[in-house]
Scaffold this motif. Structure first.
Motif, PDB file in Angstrom:
ATOM      1  N   ALA A   1      35.729  36.799  49.845  1.00  0.00           N
ATOM      2  CA  ALA A   1      35.604  36.745  48.122  1.00  0.00           C
ATOM      3  C   ALA A   1      36.744  37.940  47.446  1.00  0.00           C
ATOM      4  CB  ALA A   1      34.403  38.424  48.242  1.00  0.00           C
ATOM      5  N   ASP A   2      36.487  37.199  46.258  1.00  0.00           N
ATOM      6  CA  ASP A   2      37.164  38.143  45.184  1.00  0.00           C
ATOM      7  C   ASP A   2      36.746  39.136  44.510  1.00  0.00           C
ATOM      8  OD1 ASP A   2      39.072  39.032  43.194  1.00  0.00           O
ATOM      9  OD2 ASP A   2      39.331  37.123  42.122  1.00  0.00           O
ATOM     10  N   LEU A   3      37.137  40.381  45.131  1.00  0.00           N
ATOM     11  CA  LEU A   3      36.277  41.337  44.624  1.00  0.00           C
ATOM     12  C   LEU A   3      36.456  41.739  42.883  1.00  0.00           C
ATOM     13  CD1 LEU A   3      37.435  43.981  47.458  1.00  0.00           C
ATOM     14  CD2 LEU A   3      35.127  42.790  47.285  1.00  0.00           C
ATOM     15  N   HIS A   4      37.460  41.231  42.522  1.00  0.00           N
ATOM     16  CA  HIS A   4      37.704  41.696  40.851  1.00  0.00           C
ATOM     17  C   HIS A   4      36.767  40.885  39.833  1.00  0.00           C
ATOM     18  CE1 HIS A   4      42.303  42.431  41.951  1.00  0.00           C
ATOM     19  NE2 HIS A   4      41.509  42.886  42.206  1.00  0.00           N
ATOM     20  N   THR A   5      36.123  39.741  41.049  1.00  0.00           N
ATOM     21  CA  THR A   5      34.734  39.329  40.469  1.00  0.00           C
ATOM     22  C   THR A   5      33.884  39.676  40.239  1.00  0.00           C
ATOM     23  OG1 THR A   5      36.139  36.882  40.861  1.00  0.00           O
ATOM     24  CG2 THR A   5      33.311  36.904  40.275  1.00  0.00           C
ATOM     25  N   GLY A   6      33.539  40.142  41.711  1.00  0.00           N
ATOM     26  CA  GLY A   6      32.319  41.026  41.776  1.00  0.00           C
ATOM     27  C   GLY A   6      32.045  42.616  40.565  1.00  0.00           C
ATOM     28  N   ILE A   7      33.640  43.313  39.913  1.00  0.00           N
ATOM     29  CA  ILE A   7      33.202  43.979  39.225  1.00  0.00           C
ATOM     30  C   ILE A   7      32.897  43.177  38.234  1.00  0.00           C
ATOM     31  CG2 ILE A   7      34.927  46.126  38.388  1.00  0.00           C
ATOM     32  CD1 ILE A   7      36.259  46.029  41.503  1.00  0.00           C
ATOM     33  N   ASP A   8      33.665  42.255  37.318  1.00  0.00           N
ATOM     34  CA  ASP A   8      33.929  41.387  35.889  1.00  0.00           C
ATOM     35  C   ASP A   8      32.388  41.581  35.516  1.00  0.00           C
ATOM     36  OD1 ASP A   8      36.515  42.835  35.387  1.00  0.00           O
ATOM     37  OD2 ASP A   8      37.055  40.964  36.128  1.00  0.00           O
TER      38      ASP A   8
ATOM     39  N   TYR B   1      30.517  41.034  52.601  1.00  0.00           N
ATOM     40  CA  TYR B   1      29.354  40.698  52.110  1.00  0.00           C
ATOM     41  C   TYR B   1      29.262  40.359  51.042  1.00  0.00           C
ATOM     42  CZ  TYR B   1      27.764  40.931  57.434  1.00  0.00           C
ATOM     43  OH  TYR B   1      27.523  41.524  58.424  1.00  0.00           O
ATOM     44  N   ILE B   2      28.855  39.412  49.899  1.00  0.00           N
ATOM     45  CA  ILE B   2      29.255  39.321  48.569  1.00  0.00           C
ATOM     46  C   ILE B   2      28.498  40.051  47.773  1.00  0.00           C
ATOM     47  CG2 ILE B   2      29.893  38.532  46.794  1.00  0.00           C
ATOM     48  CD1 ILE B   2      30.946  36.009  48.266  1.00  0.00           C
ATOM     49  N   GLY B   3      27.451  39.389  47.923  1.00  0.00           N
ATOM     50  CA  GLY B   3      25.692  40.439  47.492  1.00  0.00           C
ATOM     51  C   GLY B   3      26.372  41.569  47.605  1.00  0.00           C
ATOM     52  N   GLU B   4      26.318  42.341  48.437  1.00  0.00           N
ATOM     53  CA  GLU B   4      26.259  44.176  49.182  1.00  0.00           C
ATOM     54  C   GLU B   4      27.009  44.813  48.111  1.00  0.00           C
ATOM     55  OE1 GLU B   4      25.516  45.149  52.833  1.00  0.00           O
ATOM     56  OE2 GLU B   4      23.045  43.578  53.055  1.00  0.00           O
ATOM     57  N   MET B   5      28.261  44.119  47.783  1.00  0.00           N
ATOM     58  CA  MET B   5      29.379  45.190  47.723  1.00  0.00           C
ATOM     59  C   MET B   5      29.455  44.589  46.474  1.00  0.00           C
ATOM     60  SD  MET B   5      31.410  46.095  49.237  1.00  0.00           S
ATOM     61  CE  MET B   5      32.475  46.471  48.308  1.00  0.00           C
ATOM     62  N   ASN B   6      28.819  44.096  45.873  1.00  0.00           N
ATOM     63  CA  ASN B   6      28.204  43.894  44.250  1.00  0.00           C
ATOM     64  C   ASN B   6      27.199  45.497  43.905  1.00  0.00           C
ATOM     65  OD1 ASN B   6      29.759  41.842  43.290  1.00  0.00           O
ATOM     66  ND2 ASN B   6      28.456  40.075  43.308  1.00  0.00           N
ATOM     67  N   GLN B   7      26.841  45.120  44.862  1.00  0.00           N
ATOM     68  CA  GLN B   7      25.396  46.071  44.903  1.00  0.00           C
ATOM     69  C   GLN B   7      25.966  47.674  44.989  1.00  0.00           C
ATOM     70  OE1 GLN B   7      22.570  45.606  44.147  1.00  0.00           O
ATOM     71  NE2 GLN B   7      22.104  48.010  43.789  1.00  0.00           N
ATOM     72  N   VAL B   8      27.439  47.774  45.835  1.00  0.00           N
ATOM     73  CA  VAL B   8      27.644  48.960  46.001  1.00  0.00           C
ATOM     74  C   VAL B   8      28.392  48.980  44.747  1.00  0.00           C
ATOM     75  CG1 VAL B   8      29.934  50.352  46.382  1.00  0.00           C
ATOM     76  CG2 VAL B   8      28.640  48.924  48.045  1.00  0.00           C
ATOM     77  N   PHE B   9      29.547  48.204  43.885  1.00  0.00           N
ATOM     78  CA  PHE B   9      30.087  48.433  42.441  1.00  0.00           C
ATOM     79  C   PHE B   9      28.457  48.957  41.562  1.00  0.00           C
ATOM     80  CE2 PHE B   9      32.527  44.987  44.382  1.00  0.00           C
ATOM     81  CZ  PHE B   9      33.471  46.252  44.928  1.00  0.00           C
ATOM     82  N   MET B  10      27.453  47.843  41.016  1.00  0.00           N
ATOM     83  CA  MET B  10      27.094  47.966  40.441  1.00  0.00           C
ATOM     84  C   MET B  10      26.431  50.102  40.919  1.00  0.00           C
ATOM     85  SD  MET B  10      24.286  47.730  38.283  1.00  0.00           S
ATOM     86  CE  MET B  10      24.581  45.725  37.806  1.00  0.00           C
ATOM     87  N   ASN B  11      26.335  50.132  41.616  1.00  0.00           N
ATOM     88  CA  ASN B  11      25.681  51.865  41.964  1.00  0.00           C
ATOM     89  C   ASN B  11      26.759  52.593  41.021  1.00  0.00           C
ATOM     90  OD1 ASN B  11      23.498  51.106  43.332  1.00  0.00           O
ATOM     91  ND2 ASN B  11      24.235  50.939  45.167  1.00  0.00           N
ATOM     92  N   LEU B  12      27.729  51.987  41.314  1.00  0.00           N
ATOM     93  CA  LEU B  12      29.374  53.349  41.400  1.00  0.00           C
ATOM     94  C   LEU B  12      29.354  53.234  40.204  1.00  0.00           C
ATOM     95  CD1 LEU B  12      31.772  53.202  43.982  1.00  0.00           C
ATOM     96  CD2 LEU B  12      29.636  54.897  43.599  1.00  0.00           C
ATOM     97  N   LEU B  13      29.099  52.102  39.182  1.00  0.00           N
ATOM     98  CA  LEU B  13      29.508  51.920  37.299  1.00  0.00           C
ATOM     99  C   LEU B  13      28.522  52.454  37.019  1.00  0.00           C
ATOM    100  CD1 LEU B  13      31.102  48.984  38.006  1.00  0.00           C
ATOM    101  CD2 LEU B  13      31.960  50.930  36.914  1.00  0.00           C
TER     102      LEU B  13
ATOM    103  N   PHE C   1      27.010  37.889  40.405  1.00  0.00           N
ATOM    104  CA  PHE C   1      26.451  39.515  40.880  1.00  0.00           C
ATOM    105  C   PHE C   1      25.243  38.878  42.067  1.00  0.00           C
ATOM    106  CE2 PHE C   1      23.055  42.734  40.981  1.00  0.00           C
ATOM    107  CZ  PHE C   1      24.103  43.159  41.253  1.00  0.00           C
ATOM    108  N   SER C   2      24.701  38.147  41.873  1.00  0.00           N
ATOM    109  CA  SER C   2      23.099  37.924  42.548  1.00  0.00           C
ATOM    110  C   SER C   2      23.680  36.550  44.185  1.00  0.00           C
ATOM    111  CB  SER C   2      22.226  37.435  41.839  1.00  0.00           C
ATOM    112  OG  SER C   2      22.551  35.645  41.203  1.00  0.00           O
ATOM    113  N   ARG C   3      25.077  36.566  44.226  1.00  0.00           N
ATOM    114  CA  ARG C   3      25.183  35.652  45.049  1.00  0.00           C
ATOM    115  C   ARG C   3      24.142  36.562  46.901  1.00  0.00           C
ATOM    116  NH1 ARG C   3      30.356  33.051  46.049  1.00  0.00           N
ATOM    117  NH2 ARG C   3      29.897  32.630  47.723  1.00  0.00           N
ATOM    118  N   SER C   4      23.076  35.259  46.836  1.00  0.00           N
ATOM    119  CA  SER C   4      21.762  35.829  48.540  1.00  0.00           C
ATOM    120  C   SER C   4      22.896  35.836  49.884  1.00  0.00           C
ATOM    121  CB  SER C   4      21.403  35.152  47.617  1.00  0.00           C
ATOM    122  OG  SER C   4      21.615  33.484  47.745  1.00  0.00           O
ATOM    123  N   ASP C   5      23.330  35.184  50.344  1.00  0.00           N
ATOM    124  CA  ASP C   5      24.710  35.140  51.131  1.00  0.00           C
ATOM    125  C   ASP C   5      24.971  36.015  51.731  1.00  0.00           C
ATOM    126  OD1 ASP C   5      26.696  35.322  49.638  1.00  0.00           O
ATOM    127  OD2 ASP C   5      27.544  33.221  50.002  1.00  0.00           O
ATOM    128  N   SER C   6      24.385  36.947  51.910  1.00  0.00           N
ATOM    129  CA  SER C   6      24.769  38.390  52.048  1.00  0.00           C
ATOM    130  C   SER C   6      24.064  38.371  53.955  1.00  0.00           C
ATOM    131  CB  SER C   6      24.060  39.705  51.966  1.00  0.00           C
ATOM    132  OG  SER C   6      23.783  39.510  50.119  1.00  0.00           O
TER     133      SER C   6
END
Length: 420
Positions: free
Chosen positions: A262-269, A303-315, A251-256
């Motif tokens: 990136a595999d978006l499914h991995t970010g969601i999971d 941008y992996i880290g930022e997409m993970n932040q989107v998933f976090m906010n929505l979920l 989730f914390s991939r810092s290379d934003s």
């Protein structure tokens, strides 16, 4: 290790002076502090006033017996996490099962062998110390993260947030690595000792009366089998913590600052794993079901880290909506659910839909959802920045689309479309 353990105290609960003397001598010989209670009522009162690190609890006592004392201790939030070891002459399996079902962590049979008392107490004190250390580290880091998160989100420094989460994962790896690395040799030692005991049985089929009595009182077969189960349960728990640590790192991939495939499914999971504690049943709140319908998404340039932040906010918003519906009594006839659907549309865009069956959003408020500082949550429950930043990440940084459909009393669905 003893220097650390001497700062704690153990509560001995027994009405027999001889038993108290044996246990006190064993603990004092190791430099461990202890206190004594002679019945269940006084033990409960002492434990509530000043929580011990461990309780050695006799089963057969006047007044309330050890089983009832254990039941009351485990029912009290103040004392429910204190490890309890039963001390008893009862060797039948039924009594042991009853004790474990009430929450005890171990049994020490009577008459006592000081070496066994010391060994069992030391193991459980060390396990308790390790558990507390893990909990304190996670609690401290989580508190620090929560305090920093609002400021970081307000400043839109999501890469710094990723570094904080990565730090938590790193700190977790040290103590959990200690546990995981020691489990295989521990399992080998147990297997070797078991083989040795079987050899003794073969070579000396007629042991002395003293040894036979000890084996019978110990219930050796049960102890050996249960020891394997205990180590296996520790292994399962360790693997769950490792899984959480992996999810945190993902989730914390810092290379934003760089778009990567990136595999978006991995970010969601990974995000769901971090939010797992909010999906579980809690008191009157039932568990929230998560239904995943994943399509064949190719890796997306993002941008992996930022997409993970989107998933976090929505979920997290979906969970908040379901919690509010439960509080308002609007979920009595249905199961709280979150549905996640992914696919590729005809415009060759990755589609992610996150829907809940919560309270829904009135039409008059939907148009303002992506405005900075606008929130439908009570005061203190939201900053009003989560959806606005998620919208900015999707639309401005990824040239995507973010939309919402909602019906009051039915639920809400957010749709994200990202160019592949």
């Amino acid at each position: 290790m003893n220097q650390v353990l001497t700062k704690r105290f153990i509560l001995i609960v027994d009405d027999n002076p001889t038993n108290l003397s044996v246990l006190s001598e064993a603990l004092a010989g190791e430099g461990w502090r202890f206190r004594v209670a002679v019945d269940g009522e006084s033990a409960i009162a002492q434990a509530e006033r000043n929580q011990p690190e461990l309780i050695l609890l006799d089963v057969q006592m006047p007044g309330i017996d050890g089983f009832e004392t254990c039941r009351r201790l485990k029912a009290n939030p103040v004392t429910q996490n204190i490890p309890i070891i039963f001390t008893t002459a009862l060797a039948d399996t039924e009594s042991k099962i009853q004790g474990f079902s009430l929450g005890a962590v171990d049994y020490i049979p009577k008459p006592f062998a000081q070496e066994e008392v010391i060994a069992r107490v030391r193991v459980h004190l060390q396990l308790q110390q390790l558990t507390q250390s893990l909990e304190e580290q996670v609690r401290d880091r989580t508190t620090a993260l929560q305090k920093a998160q609002v400021q970081l989100v307000q400043q839109e420094k999501l890469s710094t947030l990723g570094e904080l989460i990565a730090g938590i994962a790193h700190e977790m790896n040290n103590p959990i690595g200690f546990i995981v690395n020691n489990i295989p040799p521990l399992q080998e030692y147990i297997a070797d000792i078991t083989k040795l005991l079987k050899l003794y049985e073969q070579e000396y089929p007629q042991p002395t009366t003293k040894i036979s009595t000890f084996i019978q009182n110990l219930d050796l077969k049960f102890v050996v089998e249960d020891l394997v189960k205990i180590v296996s349960s520790i292994q399962v728990g360790s693997e769950r913590i490792q899984h959480l640590s992996t999810s945190l790192r993902s989730f914390s991939r810092s290379d934003s600052n760089t778009k990567l495939l990136a595999d978006l499914h991995t970010g969601i999971d990974s995000t769901l794993m971090i939010l797992q504690h909010r999906l579980k049943p809690n008191g009157d709140h039932p568990a929230i079901e998560v239904m995943r319908s994943y399509g064949k998404l190719p890796h997306v340039h993002c941008y992996i880290g930022e997409m993970n932040q989107v998933f976090m906010n929505l979920l997290a918003n979906a969970i908040d909506a379901l919690d509010e519906a439960i509080i308002q009594g609007k979920m009595s006839d249905r199961i709280p659910q979150i549905q996640i659907i992914t696919d590729v549309n005809s415009q060759h865009m990755a589609i992610i839909k996150i829907a809940d069956n919560g309270i829904g959003i009135p039409e008059r408020l939907k148009q303002r959802l992506f405005e900075p500082l606008f929130t439908t949550k009570p005061v203190g429950k939201g900053t009003g920045l989560g959806l606005s930043i998620a919208h900015q990440i999707v639309v401005e940084k990824h040239n995507g689309i973010m939309d919402v459909h909602s019906q009051p009393g039915i639920g809400t669905e957010f749709t994200i479309a990202i160019p592949i």
